[in-house]
Design an enzyme around this catalytic site. Structure first.
Site, PDB file in Angstrom:
ATOM      1  N   GLU A   1      63.972 -58.075  34.100  1.00 52.19           N
ATOM      2  CA  GLU A   1      64.307 -59.395  33.591  1.00 52.19           C
ATOM      3  C   GLU A   1      65.807 -59.667  33.558  1.00 52.19           C
ATOM      4  O   GLU A   1      66.221 -60.819  33.442  1.00 52.19           O
ATOM      5  CB  GLU A   1      63.677 -59.532  32.212  1.00 52.19           C
ATOM      6  CG  GLU A   1      62.172 -59.325  32.339  1.00 52.19           C
ATOM      7  CD  GLU A   1      61.434 -59.231  31.037  1.00 52.19           C
ATOM      8  OE1 GLU A   1      62.064 -58.820  30.045  1.00 52.19           O
ATOM      9  OE2 GLU A   1      60.252 -59.575  31.006  1.00 52.19           O
TER      10      GLU A   1
ATOM     11  N   GLN B   1      48.498 -59.879  30.864  1.00 52.40           N
ATOM     12  CA  GLN B   1      49.640 -58.975  30.829  1.00 52.40           C
ATOM     13  C   GLN B   1      49.484 -57.954  29.700  1.00 52.40           C
ATOM     14  O   GLN B   1      50.146 -56.933  29.685  1.00 52.40           O
ATOM     15  CB  GLN B   1      50.949 -59.760  30.637  1.00 52.40           C
ATOM     16  CG  GLN B   1      51.313 -60.608  31.830  1.00 52.40           C
ATOM     17  CD  GLN B   1      52.632 -61.357  31.701  1.00 52.40           C
ATOM     18  OE1 GLN B   1      52.699 -62.537  31.995  1.00 52.40           O
ATOM     19  NE2 GLN B   1      53.700 -60.693  31.275  1.00 52.40           N
TER      20      GLN B   1
ATOM     21  N   ARG C   1      60.204 -64.303  32.332  1.00 53.74           N
ATOM     22  CA  ARG C   1      60.958 -63.190  32.885  1.00 53.74           C
ATOM     23  C   ARG C   1      62.192 -62.856  32.055  1.00 53.74           C
ATOM     24  O   ARG C   1      63.315 -62.803  32.549  1.00 53.74           O
ATOM     25  CB  ARG C   1      61.366 -63.463  34.327  1.00 53.74           C
ATOM     26  CG  ARG C   1      61.660 -62.157  35.046  1.00 53.74           C
ATOM     27  CD  ARG C   1      61.945 -62.368  36.500  1.00 53.74           C
ATOM     28  NE  ARG C   1      62.099 -61.080  37.147  1.00 53.74           N
ATOM     29  CZ  ARG C   1      61.615 -60.804  38.346  1.00 53.74           C
ATOM     30  NH1 ARG C   1      60.952 -61.685  39.015  1.00 53.74           N
ATOM     31  NH2 ARG C   1      61.809 -59.624  38.872  1.00 53.74           N
ATOM     32  N   CYS C   2      61.979 -62.674  30.768  1.00 60.76           N
ATOM     33  CA  CYS C   2      63.076 -62.199  29.921  1.00 60.76           C
ATOM     34  C   CYS C   2      62.467 -61.667  28.652  1.00 60.76           C
ATOM     35  O   CYS C   2      61.301 -61.879  28.384  1.00 60.76           O
ATOM     36  CB  CYS C   2      64.049 -63.323  29.582  1.00 60.76           C
ATOM     37  SG  CYS C   2      63.370 -64.535  28.462  1.00 60.76           S
TER      38      CYS C   2
END
Ligand code: FES
Ligand code: FES
Lengths: 165, 806
Positions: B760, B237, B384-385
């Site tokens: 997110e 990522q 996902r945050c």
């Protein structure tokens, strides 16, 4: 390890190959046939990323030995579009309805969906959801995949109706 | 149609710029099976690596015997810590200032920890050989309960840290203590609690979960010994950070390392960190001189790389009797597993947990976080945050509901009463953030209207009465969550990763024909960057998005950037894209003025061209300007049409949203049906509504999974219980609810195009909405808080305890 010869029809093309008896169909397709469309997400038949069509049935190719494909008709996502490059209604539907994000589950989803529409050309939303429940997606939340499959069903049914008239 | 015959609107539509639901450019390859993921790579002579992993949660390694493995035909090498130690690579630095064992040396500290790395001709032989490596262990007492970590007699986990009383974030007060981080005014907060009319206190646990993207982590390392160059393809990522780390660890100069992240099959935080598999593949390739591939299987993914959460939050609210929150106090016990490998900006050991005052105007607050070691896998990624934001949002949103129950107030009414008001922005929070913008009451009221909230509450009353009369076996729950995210890390004055500031970048080259390539420092894992960045550039520059190719992930060609996580792509790299567009437009204006023989000030920009003010038929479009940029520029101006921008954001962005969830719970089985889920998101300026909606669907589905079933549990022996898709809940299309999406638009005042990021938000807001809904179903009964995940069994246990089971 001693190898076994297998002969199969892969996306309509006759193929002969030598495989180890323990070689899984997914590895045969990806590593020997270099068809990397089908993916590996779990190797335990839970995720469906490796779904291909074998003799008119959806199979999870991580749980099928390549030798079991002897004499079989295998279809993968690479064979979904027409030979002239025209996309299958499902491929079109997935792009139109935003039915994919990372794309990792997509080849398996597409192959499952094309079989589903053969089995049931006019599925309800609940039937679509049940029909793809062997295929996991972590990105889309499925809602647009359902729409994409419905889009394809409508398009295919309209084409069939037109042809019949 | 010729360009001149097109109306302004037609030209605008032709650009497919900001605000357009442009179809995704990346889809064509994915729907035809032509994506290019790491495991699709096959390099000449490539070998395959596989790990020998520990069956124990805590054990001493007495010996490792690889002779049988090495005797197996096709096996090329077996690496152990003894091989890595001379290279000083048996440990690697983590993003959190700790070190992590690459291969276990004397001890294993969690089940499935990496012990040896087998390299063989194919993956089958590698797996066979891994079975043949004999490791002799002596089991040690296992520590799985973080509440026992700092007991005086707790087993010593990290012998490598013996005598180290100073950690990366201050003093360590126990052998299993990692850090204590606190923020806020403790004294004022304690005083507010002492004087409070009403208080609540609850232990709210956010269990250990895992992002589980469909593609697991993987890499191919390829060392070219003659050129002295290392190429690493991987599921990264943040590829540029990986290159810097690889250079620091290997001492190969950074320009001789090529890190390439090809297509990535979802990340959700799982693919931020650096894992032993990458280090071992690189070492193996250096040693053997051929490419080495490593691909995790699902069990390894779920049990060894990058768990998330595991936050045990004791939340307290102080309030007046009429429902004004006067203070928040929280203590968090953070279970970091065996190594502190949290992926947070360096100075933030608990991420941005201090966003936990949420959307409310709270005068004072104090938060302390203790990080501890246990015999569990390392990680602590933001699933996902943004960093620890979902934990913070979950805590405050549950706590507000608990307070509402105590005050016998409607949860929405309590929220409305405490919201930060629109005129208070920019708002300084008690825990140190400056919220950039927001209009919370409008969003909340829109959500209430859209769901007929009052009618839902009335129905719930009736249903409760009907349940009491024995006419139904279902309990209805209404869950409300109003979240504020903090994303777009971040200003380099306080955000860095290993000393590299968290800016991001965009570079564009416009070719003579007006087509362009743009490269960015981020890396899409499904978020449609190739589509949406082109839209930003199209609007800013005035060339169609279809003529702009977006490229990311190749550290040789892309400008340095910190990657994609924490919803930072649009807030940071998206801002760089907008600014790069403006730089191009400035140069284009000079060229246009030269071509039209007027002053720059005599020109006005319209969609895709410059026109002479008052003489609109005299104009030059961007295509013409691009051509001129390569042969006819004003004197003193450089030829070419290129620009680059490194954007250091002045502040974070603060997306927010109002979610309402309705569930029906079968009291006899605990089965919870989601009847309705409404999600209103405000992510500021909306670049591509179709993509936003897709992101919200996906994030809500992950939130559903977390709230309703996901948990990576360990038994007392340190055995990980959730390490396959048989045991770890990933919802299928059948369980997944239908999502209703909506929005308001409050642009960020400091972002060049007002965008805030959205990927997110649905995970952050979704989890409390589901959890509040389940809890709300029991709100009229004697229960204050039910821990997640709300699977059928747990919910049934609650029903049973309350005597509801028929
Ligand atoms: S890889 Fe075959 S089902 Fe997951
Ligand atoms: S699109 Fe990413 S897993 Fe389905």
């Amino acid at each position: 390890m001693a190898k076994t010869q297998i002969t199969l029809a892969l996306n309509g093309r006759q193929v002969e190959a030598l495989v180890e008896p323990r070689t899984l169909l997914i590895h045969f397709l990806r590593e020997q046939m270099l068809l990397t469309g089908a993916h590996i997400g779990c190797e335990t038949s839970h995720c469906g990323a490796c779904t291909v069509d074998m003799d008119g049935k959806s199979v999870k190719s991580c749980t099928v030995f390549a030798v079991q494909a002897e004499g079989a008709q295998i279809a993968t996502v690479e064979g979904l579009a027409a030979p002239d490059g025209t996309l299958h209604a499902l491929q079109e539907g997935f792009a139109e309805m935003h039915g994919l994000q990372c794309g990792f589950c997509t080849p398996g989803m597409l192959m499952r969906a094309q079989r589903l529409l053969q089995e049931n050309p006019d599925p309800s939303e609940a039937e679509i959801r049940m029909g793809i429940s062997g295929n996991l997606c972590r990105c889309t939340g499925y809602q647009n995949i359902v729409k994409a499959i419905r889009y394809a069903a409508d398009k295919m049914n309209a084409a069939q109706k037109e042809a019949a008239e | 149609m010729s360009d001149a015959a097109m109306t302004v609107e037609e030209r605008e539509a032709n650009l497919k710029g900001i605000g357009c639901s442009r179809k995704r450019t990346e889809d064509a390859r994915f729907i035809q099976g032509k994506g290019n993921y790491v495991d699709d790579l096959k390099l000449p002579g490539m070998l395959f690596g596989d790990f020998v992993r520990s069956p124990y949660g805590h054990a001493r390694i007495k010996s490792i015997d690889a002779s049988a493995a090495l005797a197996l035909p096709g096996v090329k090498a077996v690496l152990t810590a003894a091989d890595l130690k001379p290279l000083n690579l048996h440990y690697m630095p983590t993003l959190a200032g700790d070190v992590q064992a690459v291969l276990a040396e004397d001890k294993v500290l969690f089940q499935n920890q990496e012990v040896a790395f087998v390299i063989a001709e194919d993956r089958y032989i590698a797996a066979d050989a891994a079975e043949l490596v004999e490791v002799d262990y002596e089991a040690l007492p296992v520590l799985v309960d973080p509440f026992r970590s700092m007991d005086p007699d707790a087993p010593v986990l990290r012998e490598d840290l013996a005598g180290k009383t100073e950690g990366a974030h201050g003093a360590r007060r126990h052998h299993n203590h990692i850090f204590t981080w606190d923020v806020g005014d403790k004294e004022a907060t304690d005083q507010a609690f002492a004087q409070a009319e009403v208080t609540i206190k609850e232990l709210i646990t956010y269990p250990r979960v895992h992002p589980a993207p469909m593609e697991t982590c993987a890499c191919v390392a390829s060392m070219d010994k003659i050129r002295g160059e290392l190429t690493v393809y991987g599921t990264f990522q943040a590829p540029h950070v990986v290159r810097t780390v690889a250079s620091l660890l290997s001492t190969i100069p950074e320009h001789k390392i090529h890190v390439i992240a090809p297509d990535i099959g979802g990340g959700f935080g799982n693919k931020v960190g650096v894992y032993p598999g990458y280090v071992c593949s690189i070492v193996a390739s250096i040693v053997l001189g051929v490419p080495v591939k490593w691909v995790e299987d699902r069990m390894e993914n779920l049990s060894a790389t990058a768990f998330a959460r595991d936050y045990h939050m004791t939340a307290e609210l102080a309030a007046t009797r009429d429902g004004r929150i006067t203070a928040i106090r929280a203590h968090v016990l953070a279970d970091h597993g065996a190594f502190d490998a949290c992926a947070d900006p360096s100075k933030w050991p608990a991420g941005f947990f201090n966003i936990c005052t949420g959307s409310y105007d709270v005068p004072t607050a104090y938060v302390a976080v203790d990080g501890v070691y246990t015999n569990k896998a390392p990680g602590g990624v933001a699933y996902r945050c943004s960093f620890r934001v979902t934990e913070a949002a979950y805590m405050i949103e549950r706590a507000v509901d608990i307070l509402a129950k105590k005050l016998a107030m409607d949860p929405v009414e309590l929220r409305l009463k405490n919201f930060i008001q629109p005129h208070q922005f920019p708002y300084q929070s008690a825990l140190g953030w400056e919220y950039d913008s927001g209009d919370y009451p409008t969003a909340m009221k829109k959500a209430m209207e859209a769901t007929s909230y009052a009618a839902l509450r009335a129905e719930q009353q009736e249903r409760r009465a009907a349940f009491a009369r024995g006419e139904t076996r279902e309990l209805m729950g209404i869950g409300v969550a109003f979240f504020t995210e903090i994303v777009g890390a971040g200003p380099t004055r306080n955000c860095d990763i290993l000393g590299v500031g968290m800016f991001d970048s965009c570079e564009i080259r416009i070719h003579p024909t007006g087509a362009a390539i743009a490269r960015l420092g981020t890396k899409s894992q499904g978020q449609a960057h190739e589509t949406t960045y082109a839209q930003i550039l199209a609007t800013e520059i005035g060339i169609p998005a279809d003529d702009i190719m977006i490229e990311e992930g190749n550290t040789d060609t892309a400008p340095y950037g910190l990657g994609t996580y924490g919803s930072r792509s649009t807030p940071v790299a998206g801002a760089a894209a907008a600014r790069v567009g403006r730089k191009i437009r400035d140069k284009a204006r000079k060229i246009a003025a030269h071509l039209l023989e007027v002053g720059e000030d005599d020109l006005e920009f319209e969609v895709d061209r410059f026109k002479v003010k008052g003489l609109p038929e005299r104009q030059k479009n961007m295509k013409e300007i691009a051509w001129a940029a390569y042969n006819n520029v004003p004197e003193g101006l450089e030829l070419g049409l290129e620009a680059v921008d490194y954007y250091d954001p002045p502040n974070m962005t603060y997306p927010f949203g109002a979610y309402i969830c309705v569930v029906d719970i079968d009291a006899d089985t605990g089965v919870t049906k989601v009847r309705r889920f409404y999600a209103l998101d405000d992510c500021g300026t909306r670049i591509n509504p179709m993509v936003i909606e897709g992101q919200v669907h996906g994030g809500l589905t992950e939130a559903f999974a977390i709230a309703m079933g996901q948990e990576i549990r360990y038994d007392e022996g340190g055995n990980v219980m959730g390490a396959s898709f048989m045991d770890y809940f990933v919802p299928t299309a059948v369980e997944t609810p239908v999502w209703e999406t909506d929005h308001t638009v409050t642009p960020s005042p400091h972002h060049p195009i007002g965008a805030k990021g959205v990927g997110e938000s649905p995970n952050v807001g979704g989890v409390p909405a589901f959890s509040n809904a389940v809890n709300d179903a029991f709100a009229h009964l004697d229960i204050t808080h039910i821990q997640m995940p709300h699977d059928h069994w747990r919910t049934w246990k609650v029903c049973e305890k309350l005597g509801l089971v028929g």
